[in-house]
Each structure stands twice: as structure tokens, then as C-alpha cells.
Design a protein around this motif. Structure first.
Motif, mmCIF file in Angstrom:
data_model
loop_
_atom_site.group_PDB
_atom_site.id
_atom_site.type_symbol
_atom_site.label_atom_id
_atom_site.label_comp_id
_atom_site.label_asym_id
_atom_site.label_seq_id
_atom_site.Cartn_x
_atom_site.Cartn_y
_atom_site.Cartn_z
ATOM 1 N N ASP A 268 2.250 -10.836 8.908
ATOM 2 C CA ASP A 268 0.956 -10.211 9.234
ATOM 3 C C ASP A 268 -0.113 -10.442 8.157
ATOM 4 O O ASP A 268 -1.289 -10.213 8.409
ATOM 5 C CB ASP A 268 1.137 -8.700 9.490
ATOM 6 C CG ASP A 268 1.665 -7.957 8.268
ATOM 7 O OD1 ASP A 268 2.337 -8.572 7.421
ATOM 8 O OD2 ASP A 268 1.390 -6.756 8.154
ATOM 9 N N GLN A 269 0.293 -10.881 6.974
ATOM 10 C CA GLN A 269 -0.692 -11.085 5.904
ATOM 11 C C GLN A 269 -1.110 -12.550 5.747
ATOM 12 O O GLN A 269 -1.876 -12.899 4.857
ATOM 13 C CB GLN A 269 -0.148 -10.564 4.555
ATOM 14 C CG GLN A 269 0.130 -9.082 4.543
ATOM 15 C CD GLN A 269 -1.141 -8.267 4.825
ATOM 16 O OE1 GLN A 269 -2.209 -8.565 4.321
ATOM 17 N NE2 GLN A 269 -1.014 -7.240 5.665
ATOM 18 N N GLN B 178 0.831 -1.213 0.000
ATOM 19 C CA GLN B 178 0.000 0.000 0.000
ATOM 20 C C GLN B 178 0.864 1.260 0.000
ATOM 21 O O GLN B 178 1.866 1.298 0.710
ATOM 22 C CB GLN B 178 -0.813 0.059 1.286
ATOM 23 C CG GLN B 178 -1.846 -0.988 1.421
ATOM 24 C CD GLN B 178 -2.779 -0.649 2.568
ATOM 25 O OE1 GLN B 178 -3.388 0.411 2.610
ATOM 26 N NE2 GLN B 178 -2.874 -1.545 3.508
ATOM 27 N N MET C 197 6.916 -3.535 13.526
ATOM 28 C CA MET C 197 7.190 -2.195 13.011
ATOM 29 C C MET C 197 6.044 -1.840 12.078
ATOM 30 O O MET C 197 5.751 -2.585 11.138
ATOM 31 C CB MET C 197 8.526 -2.178 12.266
ATOM 32 C CG MET C 197 8.974 -0.791 11.880
ATOM 33 S SD MET C 197 10.622 -0.750 11.104
ATOM 34 C CE MET C 197 11.725 -0.923 12.482
ATOM 35 N N ALA D 16 10.398 -11.871 8.557
ATOM 36 C CA ALA D 16 8.962 -11.869 8.247
ATOM 37 C C ALA D 16 8.214 -10.961 9.212
ATOM 38 O O ALA D 16 7.085 -10.573 8.965
ATOM 39 C CB ALA D 16 8.409 -13.280 8.317
ATOM 40 N N TYR E 163 -12.063 -5.171 2.711
ATOM 41 C CA TYR E 163 -10.686 -5.096 2.200
ATOM 42 C C TYR E 163 -10.101 -6.454 1.778
ATOM 43 O O TYR E 163 -9.498 -6.572 0.704
ATOM 44 C CB TYR E 163 -9.905 -4.434 3.328
ATOM 45 C CG TYR E 163 -8.426 -4.343 3.308
ATOM 46 C CD1 TYR E 163 -7.799 -3.093 3.302
ATOM 47 C CD2 TYR E 163 -7.610 -5.468 3.369
ATOM 48 C CE1 TYR E 163 -6.425 -2.984 3.355
ATOM 49 C CE2 TYR E 163 -6.237 -5.365 3.415
ATOM 50 C CZ TYR E 163 -5.652 -4.125 3.402
ATOM 51 O OH TYR E 163 -4.292 -4.015 3.438
ATOM 52 N N VAL F 129 9.563 -7.752 11.311
ATOM 53 C CA VAL F 129 10.513 -6.799 11.894
ATOM 54 C C VAL F 129 9.745 -6.020 12.962
ATOM 55 O O VAL F 129 8.623 -5.582 12.735
ATOM 56 C CB VAL F 129 11.055 -5.831 10.811
ATOM 57 C CG1 VAL F 129 11.967 -4.786 11.427
ATOM 58 C CG2 VAL F 129 11.788 -6.616 9.725
ATOM 59 N N ASP G 121 -6.820 -9.091 -6.064
ATOM 60 C CA ASP G 121 -5.465 -8.716 -6.537
ATOM 61 C C ASP G 121 -4.672 -9.966 -6.905
ATOM 62 O O ASP G 121 -3.944 -9.992 -7.899
ATOM 63 C CB ASP G 121 -4.664 -8.013 -5.432
ATOM 64 C CG ASP G 121 -5.298 -6.734 -4.942
ATOM 65 O OD1 ASP G 121 -6.080 -6.140 -5.691
ATOM 66 O OD2 ASP G 121 -5.009 -6.342 -3.778
ATOM 67 N N GLY H 47 4.789 -10.609 4.376
ATOM 68 C CA GLY H 47 5.230 -10.712 5.769
ATOM 69 C C GLY H 47 4.195 -11.520 6.552
ATOM 70 O O GLY H 47 3.069 -11.743 6.079
HETATM 71 P P1 TYM Z 1 1.303 -3.525 3.632
HETATM 72 O O1 TYM Z 1 1.220 -2.476 2.591
HETATM 73 O O2 TYM Z 1 0.939 -3.160 5.037
HETATM 74 O O3 TYM Z 1 2.756 -4.148 3.685
HETATM 75 C C1 TYM Z 1 3.428 -4.572 2.503
HETATM 76 C C2 TYM Z 1 4.234 -5.824 2.795
HETATM 77 O O4 TYM Z 1 5.133 -5.580 3.897
HETATM 78 C C3 TYM Z 1 4.974 -6.608 4.880
HETATM 79 N N1 TYM Z 1 5.222 -6.009 6.221
HETATM 80 C C4 TYM Z 1 6.149 -6.486 7.090
HETATM 81 N N2 TYM Z 1 7.018 -7.508 7.002
HETATM 82 C C5 TYM Z 1 7.837 -7.713 8.065
HETATM 83 N N3 TYM Z 1 7.820 -6.952 9.198
HETATM 84 C C6 TYM Z 1 6.963 -5.914 9.328
HETATM 85 N N4 TYM Z 1 6.980 -5.169 10.425
HETATM 86 C C7 TYM Z 1 6.050 -5.639 8.235
HETATM 87 N N5 TYM Z 1 5.083 -4.698 8.017
HETATM 88 C C8 TYM Z 1 4.595 -4.952 6.785
HETATM 89 C C9 TYM Z 1 3.511 -7.060 4.718
HETATM 90 O O5 TYM Z 1 3.310 -8.357 5.224
HETATM 91 C C10 TYM Z 1 3.348 -7.018 3.224
HETATM 92 O O6 TYM Z 1 3.855 -8.204 2.629
HETATM 93 N N6 TYM Z 1 -2.890 -6.061 2.587
HETATM 94 C C11 TYM Z 1 -1.490 -5.841 2.228
HETATM 95 C C12 TYM Z 1 -1.314 -5.284 0.837
HETATM 96 C C13 TYM Z 1 -1.904 -6.132 -0.237
HETATM 97 C C14 TYM Z 1 -1.346 -7.342 -0.757
HETATM 98 C C15 TYM Z 1 -2.223 -7.729 -1.812
HETATM 99 C C16 TYM Z 1 -0.214 -8.095 -0.430
HETATM 100 C C17 TYM Z 1 -3.036 -5.849 -0.957
HETATM 101 N N7 TYM Z 1 -3.206 -6.797 -1.905
HETATM 102 C C18 TYM Z 1 -1.970 -8.886 -2.550
HETATM 103 C C19 TYM Z 1 0.026 -9.247 -1.182
HETATM 104 C C20 TYM Z 1 -0.822 -9.627 -2.215
HETATM 105 C C21 TYM Z 1 -0.905 -4.813 3.175
HETATM 106 O O7 TYM Z 1 -1.601 -4.026 3.768
HETATM 107 O O8 TYM Z 1 0.462 -4.807 3.187
#
Ligand code: TYM
Length: 327
Positions: free
Chosen positions: A145-146, A9, A193, A181, A124, A183, A131, A143
Motif C-alpha cells: 500500500d505504500q 504510525q 487488513m 506484502a 502527508y 495481508v 522521513d 507493504g
Molecule cells: P502504516 O503505519 O499504515 O503501516 C506501517 C507498515 O505496515 C504496512 N502495512 C501492511 N502490510 C501488509 N498488509 C497490510 N494489510 C498492511 N497494512 C499496513 C505498510 O505498508 C507499512 O509498511 N505512510 C506510512 C508510514 C510512513 C512511512 C514513512 C513508511 C511514514 N513515513 C517512511 C516508510 C517510510 C503508513 O501509513 O504506514
């Protein structure tokens, strides 16, 4: 070759969690069969300032190019340039159950924090499923969280296929790295984070001033145990520094831990490694900032390539679900 799809995003700056947990792996897996999306429609689930959203989208494109995504090789696109995403999202909303969307922990956390929120914050994950499914993706690097959203995507694909035709969607697999995966925040190392943290002392942004990066890492919260071990449950702050250093150097976190008996030196070395990683990215970023025409050309070409694939999948899904094709 496995088809890869992943998205991010454009909201509020790219941090080290995004970079190490998601974006760096994108660079490692990029191929002629990989699709990388900047999901601006997802950003709209919370109110956005229009000018800031446009700038955040361009900033993210420049960062992705600066870290090494090669648009002559892979496909880099903006979600709203490919209208098939919004259209398939409707079919996914009609496939998802109210109860299963309500069980998404990200929705529960975000909705608990605010008195009023958009309907789209709830739906969402249906857009996220669209997607992924539009591109017949086999693998989705994300990561930790997904993970739950990915599981829902798989459930929706399987349900749709069993109702309307097994040939409709490829059921994707999540690819979740082992080291970075998740942080963690440098000030609250039991929280990931995240851009939604209170203050930014616990976050490192890819475009942060490098002196500030060094300062934030040197002030990272550790503990009173006075021993360097990779123990995420009992020493989350130290484990987080070791994970970050591990990704930056390519050496395992347990092995790195053996080399330190003081937190101070671990922080100094982690800061040095992160600065060395960010410096060339920032230099390339500034060059791209000076060449806006190139960035727009990349996005135009990316939208065409993405659309060519997405339109075929959408047509198949519409036909299988029973929407009447135009004569
Ligand atoms: P988003 O935009 O919050 O984060 C993008 C990617 O970064 C990873 N991520 C992390 N990985 C490790 N440590 C962290 N602290 C951390 N914070 C974020 C997320 O896991 C992600 O891979 N819903 C998704 C966006 C999305 C998406 C998709 C992802 C929309 N459509 C289709 C994959 C496939 C999101 O909000 O990620």
C-alpha cells in the motif's frame, strides 16, 4: 552495507498486516545502519486524543522491542523527537506539485470518506518523503500500500537533486515482500487488513487475547469452491490464510496448499501458527510494560542517533536550496 529506513504510525494497535508485511521484515534487515521510526506527526493528520496518542506511541515501541528490534544495534526513534523531519517536510512540500499529491490513492480514499479533513492529510506524502530522505536511505521496506508514496519520494528526490545539486539526496528503492506484502481482512478478503475497517472481526491485533485470535481465524471468510489453492484473484480468503501460514512457517503458499483438502484444517493450523508466533511477543511485551524507564532510555538514545544523521542531511538540503546559513 545498504542504509535502511522504515516507519510506522502509532494509531490504533498493530495488526497482523503491519507485523507480517512490515515489522517482521524490519527485524530481519536490522543492522547498525538501519533506522526505524514511529511516525507520530503522521498520526496527527486525523484528530487524536492526546493521552491515547502518547500511549499508542509507547505501545508501539514496546511491540517493536518485543518482536526483536535490538536498540543496541539499530536506531529506534520517535519522529517528533527529531525536529528535522518537520523542517525538511516543508522543503518537500515546496518541491511537490499540487496535482501529484492529489493523485495519491490513499489521499483519495481517505478524503472521500469524510466531509472535512486536514490540509496535512493532503501534504502527508511530503512528510513521508522527508522521513526517508533525511537518512540517505538506500532501501525502504514497506507493504504494497505504500508503493505509490515511495515512487513520489523518488520523484521528489530526483527533482530536488536536478534543481539544486545531485549530491543532496540518495534516491531510495522500495523493498516490498512477496508473500505478506498485503495481508487481507479476514471478513472481507478483497480489502487489505486495516485499522480503518468497520469492526475488528477481520483484524488480528498483535496484543489480542489469544483465544480471540483463534476464534477470528476459525471464522475467517473463505468461499464455496471447496478446494484449497493459492489463487489470490479467485479465492482471496483461502489465499490470505495460506499467506499468513506461509510467513508463520517459512513454507511457500503453493506448497502448503497441496497439503490441504479442507478449509477447516487450514484454519485450525493457521490459528495455531499465529498463536505460537504471538505468544512470546506478548510475554516480552508485558515485561517491557513493567520497565518504563528502559523504554524511555531507548527512545532518548535513538533520538540522539537519528538526529546526528538527520541534521547533516537537512543542513545540506537547506544550503543547496539557497537558505542563508547562520554566520
Ligand atoms: P502504516 O503505519 O499504515 O503501516 C506501517 C507498515 O505496515 C504496512 N502495512 C501492511 N502490510 C501488509 N498488509 C497490510 N494489510 C498492511 N497494512 C499496513 C505498510 O505498508 C507499512 O509498511 N505512510 C506510512 C508510514 C510512513 C512511512 C514513512 C513508511 C511514514 N513515513 C517512511 C516508510 C517510510 C503508513 O501509513 O504506514
Amino acid at each position: 552495507m545498504a542504509r535502511v529506513l522504515s516507519c510506522i504510525q502509532p494509531t490504533g494497535g498493530v495488526h497482523l498486516g503491519n507485523l507480517l508485511g512490515a515489522l517482521q521484515p524490519w527485524v530481519d534487515v536490522q543492522s547498525a545502519d538501519s533506522f526505524h521510526g514511529i511516525v507520530d506527526l503522521h498520526a496527527l493528520t486525523v484528530p487524536q486524543d492526546p493521552a491515547e496518542l502518547r500511549e499508542a506511541t509507547l505501545e508501539l515501541v514496546r511491540i517493536l522491542l518485543a518482536i526483536g528490534l535490538d536498540p543496541d544495534f539499530c536506531t529506534l526513534f520517535v519522529q517528533s523527537h527529531v525536529s528535522e523531519h518537520a523542517e525538511l517536510a516543508w522543503l518537500m512540500q515546496c518541491t511537490a506539485g499540487y496535482g501529484e499529491l492529489g493523485r495519491m490513492t490513499q489521499f483519495k480514499d481517505k478524503s472521500a470518506k469524510s466531509e472535512s479533513f486536514s490540509a496535512a492529510l493532503f501534504t502527508y506524502p511530503a512528510l513521508m518523503a522527508a522521513d526517508i530522505l533525511l537518512y540517505d536511505a538506500d532501501q525502504v521496506p514497506v507493504g504494497e500500500d505504500q508503493r505509490q508514496h515511495l515512487e513520489l519520494t523518488r520523484d521528489l528526490a530526483i527533482r530536488f537533486n536536478s534543481r539544486y545539486g545531485e549530491d543532496t539526496f540518495v534516491v531510495p528503492e522500495p523493498v516490498i515482500g512477496t508473500v505478506a506484502a498485503r495481508v487481507m481482512d479476514l471478513q472481507n478478503p478483497t480489502n487489505k487488513m486495516s485499522k480503518s475497517a468497520d469492526g475488528d472481526n477481520g483484524l488480528i491485533f498483535v496484543l489480542d487475547d489469544l483465544k480471540r485470535v483463534e476464534k477470528k481465524l476459525k471464522r475467517a471468510v473463505t468461499d464455496n469452491e471447496a478446494t484449497v489453492r493459492f489463487a489470490p484473484d479467485t479465492q482471496p480468503g483461502v489465499a490470505n490464510l495460506l499467506s499468513i501460514l506461509s510467513v508463520a512457517t517459512g513454507e511457500g503458499p503453493d506448497k502448503l496448499a497441496e497439503r490441504y483438502d479442507q478449509y477447516g484444517q487450514l484454519k485450525v493450523d493457521t490459528a495455531e501458527a499465529v498463536v505460537a508466533m504471538l505468544e512470546p511477543i506478548q510475554t516480552r511485551y508485558r515485561e517491557l510494560e513493567a520497565d518504563p524507564g528502559y523504554v524511555r532510555d531507548v527512545l532518548d538514545a535513538g533520538a540522539e542517533k537519528a538526529r546526528a544523521v538527520a541534521s547533516v542531511t537537512l543542513a545540506r538540503a537547506k544550503e543547496n536550496i539557497g537558505l542563508l546559513p547562520r554566520a
